[in-house]
Write a protein that holds these residues in place. Structure first.
Motif, PDB file in Angstrom:
ATOM      1  N   ALA A  18       0.805  -1.048   0.045  1.00 39.84           N
ATOM      2  CA  ALA A  18      -0.007   0.064  -0.040  1.00 39.84           C
ATOM      3  C   ALA A  18       0.693   1.079   0.027  1.00 39.84           C
ATOM      4  CB  ALA A  18      -0.965   0.007   1.275  1.00 39.84           C
ATOM      5  N   ARG A  19       2.098   1.251   0.343  1.00 40.91           N
ATOM      6  CA  ARG A  19       2.944   2.379   0.209  1.00 40.91           C
ATOM      7  C   ARG A  19       4.453   1.953  -0.012  1.00 40.91           C
ATOM      8  NH1 ARG A  19       1.307   0.952   4.834  1.00 40.91           N
ATOM      9  NH2 ARG A  19      -0.066   2.746   4.972  1.00 40.91           N
ATOM     10  N   PRO A  20       5.270   2.868  -0.586  1.00 40.38           N
ATOM     11  CA  PRO A  20       6.769   2.533  -0.937  1.00 40.38           C
ATOM     12  C   PRO A  20       7.411   1.927   0.443  1.00 40.38           C
ATOM     13  CG  PRO A  20       6.129   4.664  -1.753  1.00 40.38           C
ATOM     14  CD  PRO A  20       5.044   4.300  -0.864  1.00 40.38           C
ATOM     15  N   ASP A  21       8.170   0.930  -0.124  1.00 42.01           N
ATOM     16  CA  ASP A  21       8.870   0.247   1.041  1.00 42.01           C
ATOM     17  C   ASP A  21      10.295   1.055   1.344  1.00 42.01           C
ATOM     18  OD1 ASP A  21      11.242  -1.862   1.814  1.00 42.01           O
ATOM     19  OD2 ASP A  21       9.358  -2.263   3.007  1.00 42.01           O
ATOM     20  N   LEU A 157       2.786   5.054  -6.906  1.00 42.06           N
ATOM     21  CA  LEU A 157       2.356   3.693  -6.346  1.00 42.06           C
ATOM     22  C   LEU A 157       0.871   3.658  -6.359  1.00 42.06           C
ATOM     23  CD1 LEU A 157       4.075   1.618  -3.480  1.00 42.06           C
ATOM     24  CD2 LEU A 157       1.455   2.105  -3.232  1.00 42.06           C
ATOM     25  N   GLN A 158       0.239   4.666  -5.808  1.00 41.81           N
ATOM     26  CA  GLN A 158      -1.368   4.621  -5.572  1.00 41.81           C
ATOM     27  C   GLN A 158      -1.971   4.283  -7.202  1.00 41.81           C
ATOM     28  OE1 GLN A 158      -1.623   3.855  -2.196  1.00 41.81           O
ATOM     29  NE2 GLN A 158      -3.581   4.357  -3.184  1.00 41.81           N
ATOM     30  N   ALA A 159      -1.387   4.916  -8.055  1.00 41.15           N
ATOM     31  CA  ALA A 159      -1.965   4.984  -9.625  1.00 41.15           C
ATOM     32  C   ALA A 159      -1.655   3.350 -10.136  1.00 41.15           C
ATOM     33  CB  ALA A 159      -0.932   5.722 -10.554  1.00 41.15           C
ATOM     34  N   ASP A 160      -0.559   2.894  -9.521  1.00 39.21           N
ATOM     35  CA  ASP A 160      -0.269   1.444  -9.962  1.00 39.21           C
ATOM     36  C   ASP A 160      -1.269   0.445  -9.357  1.00 39.21           C
ATOM     37  OD1 ASP A 160       1.866  -0.492 -11.374  1.00 39.21           O
ATOM     38  OD2 ASP A 160       1.529  -1.349  -9.276  1.00 39.21           O
ATOM     39  N   LEU A 211       3.704  -8.327  -3.421  1.00 38.97           N
ATOM     40  CA  LEU A 211       4.225  -7.423  -4.863  1.00 38.97           C
ATOM     41  C   LEU A 211       4.318  -5.974  -4.304  1.00 38.97           C
ATOM     42  CD1 LEU A 211       1.391  -8.764  -7.099  1.00 38.97           C
ATOM     43  CD2 LEU A 211       3.884  -9.162  -7.266  1.00 38.97           C
ATOM     44  N   ILE A 212       5.633  -5.566  -4.556  1.00 40.80           N
ATOM     45  CA  ILE A 212       6.044  -4.165  -4.128  1.00 40.80           C
ATOM     46  C   ILE A 212       6.484  -3.300  -5.056  1.00 40.80           C
ATOM     47  CG2 ILE A 212       7.670  -2.691  -2.697  1.00 40.80           C
ATOM     48  CD1 ILE A 212       8.268  -5.450  -0.924  1.00 40.80           C
ATOM     49  N   PRO A 213       5.375  -2.370  -5.763  1.00 41.71           N
ATOM     50  CA  PRO A 213       5.916  -1.568  -6.852  1.00 41.71           C
ATOM     51  C   PRO A 213       6.744  -0.493  -6.391  1.00 41.71           C
ATOM     52  CG  PRO A 213       3.630  -1.402  -6.293  1.00 41.71           C
ATOM     53  CD  PRO A 213       4.031  -2.269  -5.158  1.00 41.71           C
ATOM     54  N   TYR A 235       8.989  -4.766  -7.995  1.00 44.27           N
ATOM     55  CA  TYR A 235       8.837  -4.760  -9.476  1.00 44.27           C
ATOM     56  C   TYR A 235       8.830  -3.255  -9.978  1.00 44.27           C
ATOM     57  CZ  TYR A 235       3.688  -3.757  -9.037  1.00 44.27           C
ATOM     58  OH  TYR A 235       2.454  -3.441  -8.698  1.00 44.27           O
ATOM     59  N   PRO A 236       9.356  -2.605 -10.936  1.00 44.54           N
ATOM     60  CA  PRO A 236       9.411  -1.436 -11.498  1.00 44.54           C
ATOM     61  C   PRO A 236       8.075  -0.696 -11.972  1.00 44.54           C
ATOM     62  CG  PRO A 236      10.355  -2.743 -13.248  1.00 44.54           C
ATOM     63  CD  PRO A 236       9.968  -3.635 -12.175  1.00 44.54           C
ATOM     64  N   LEU A 237       7.657   0.437 -11.317  1.00 47.98           N
ATOM     65  CA  LEU A 237       6.956   1.246 -11.989  1.00 47.98           C
ATOM     66  C   LEU A 237       7.154   1.676 -13.210  1.00 47.98           C
ATOM     67  CD1 LEU A 237       6.001   3.251  -8.715  1.00 47.98           C
ATOM     68  CD2 LEU A 237       4.457   1.403  -9.940  1.00 47.98           C
ATOM     69  N   LEU A 238       6.198   1.718 -14.140  1.00 47.29           N
ATOM     70  CA  LEU A 238       6.726   2.175 -15.656  1.00 47.29           C
ATOM     71  C   LEU A 238       6.798   3.858 -15.505  1.00 47.29           C
ATOM     72  CD1 LEU A 238       4.068  -0.071 -17.802  1.00 47.29           C
ATOM     73  CD2 LEU A 238       6.646  -0.176 -17.436  1.00 47.29           C
TER      74      LEU A 238
END
Length: 336
Positions: A18-21, A157-160, A211-213, A235-238
């Protein structure tokens, strides 16, 4: 290739962070200093962060202390990136790093030593005082390099997560996993992941997968090396390509839209159809048609990854782009 094997129990327990690590972003951002790959996507961050590190006299600490323990290599110690559910935020994550057993720290440093070499000073991290100093260094780096983009990371991250939610509602967990491309491909019950090291099979065994964006992760997803630890996949955000405007000769040859499409694919390591559409300001179907024309002309190569199509320059396309820019630069030089 990393092949992650799911059971029905694993599918039921799969979650998206739910949030960046904080500590994974520390690790991935340190990797951005070790390669030019993806530099275009983080160009402003790279310039401003280097200035901040210099102003706060942290550049030596990053170079001599942090980078050696976070090499962009086949391995770096797992204890530096504890599981998100155990590290709700930076402070809790650093507490987990501090509480890691000395035995585990020494074991993972020995693994690092076999891969790239462990600095002599790092063996002292088994001790409490030395590790506290290292944790302070991580905290200072995070405050300087990661915290300033925290709002941007959370928004991306929220968009993903919104995209993953739509995939989940439309196709269930299978639909969500199928939409993780372009570096991942879902063929039940296996998620195949482009991975920078040797082929590896990872059986979740009913534990599920977190899963961690990641904002700073680039191209290849990454997981913990020890399969016995709680499973995660970062995994990478685009990132949307930032392309230089097409040159006049290229525009005259291809038309402005297709010339811009070609420039967008050259801005990074290729671009998906949706990235091209956003960067050029056209619809996704229109972007797909223009990419098809360029592909049929031998200027692009297109490969499908899960639900995404990644377009990259062919050798002929790269040669055309270079020749056009050289000619354009030569003409503008004559005018000056």
């Amino acid at each position: 290739m990393l092949r992650i094997h799911f059971t029905d129990a694993d599918l039921a327990k799969t979650t998206v962070a739910a949030r960046p690590d904080a500590l994974w972003e520390v690790a991935m951002s340190l990797h951005r200093f070790q390669t030019r790959a993806g530099r275009w996507a983080h160009a402003d961050w790279y310039r401003t962060t280097r200035l901040r590190l210099g102003e706060q006299q942290l550049d030596h600490l990053v170079r001599e202390v942090l980078l050696p323990l976070f090499p962009r290599a086949a391995y770096f110690p797992d204890f530096l990136t504890p599981r998100p559910t155990e590290s709700e935020g930076l402070d809790a994550g650093l507490d987990v790093v501090m509480s890691t057993s000395s035995r585990r720290v020494l074991h993972e440093l020995a693994l690092l030593d076999r891969v790239v070499g462990t600095p002599r000073w790092a063996w002292r991290l088994a001790g409490t005082r030395e590790r506290a100093e290292f944790v302070a260094a991580l905290r200072a780096y995070h405050a300087t390099a990661v915290a300033p983009v925290a709002n941007l990371m959370q928004a991306r991250l929220q968009a993903d997560r919104s995209a993953r939610t739509r995939d989940l509602l439309d196709g269930g967990v299978h639909g969500m996993l199928a939409g993780l491309g372009p570096a991942m491909s879902w063929q039940p019950p296996v998620l195949s992941v482009q991975y920078p090291v040797e082929d590896r099979d990872f059986h979740l065994g009913g534990r599920g997968l977190c899963l961690i964006p990641s904002h700073f992760c680039w191209q290849a997803p990454i997981t913990l090396a020890d399969p016995g630890l709680p499973p995660v996949l970062v995994y990478p955000l685009l990132h949307e390509p930032v392309a230089p405007p097409p040159t006049a000769p290229l525009t005259a040859l291809l038309g402005r839209t297709r010339a811009t499409v070609l420039s967008v694919t050259a801005a990074g390591a290729g671009a998906t159809t949706s990235e091209i559409a956003r960067a050029v300001g056209i619809s996704a179907p229109s972007a797909s048609r223009h990419a098809a024309v360029l592909r049929d002309a031998g200027l692009l190569v297109s490969n499908r990854h899960a639900t995404h199509v990644l377009h990259t320059l062919s050798p002929a396309g790269a040669s055309l782009l270079r020749a056009s820019r050289r000619r354009h630069e030569g003409r503008t030089g004559q005018l000056r």
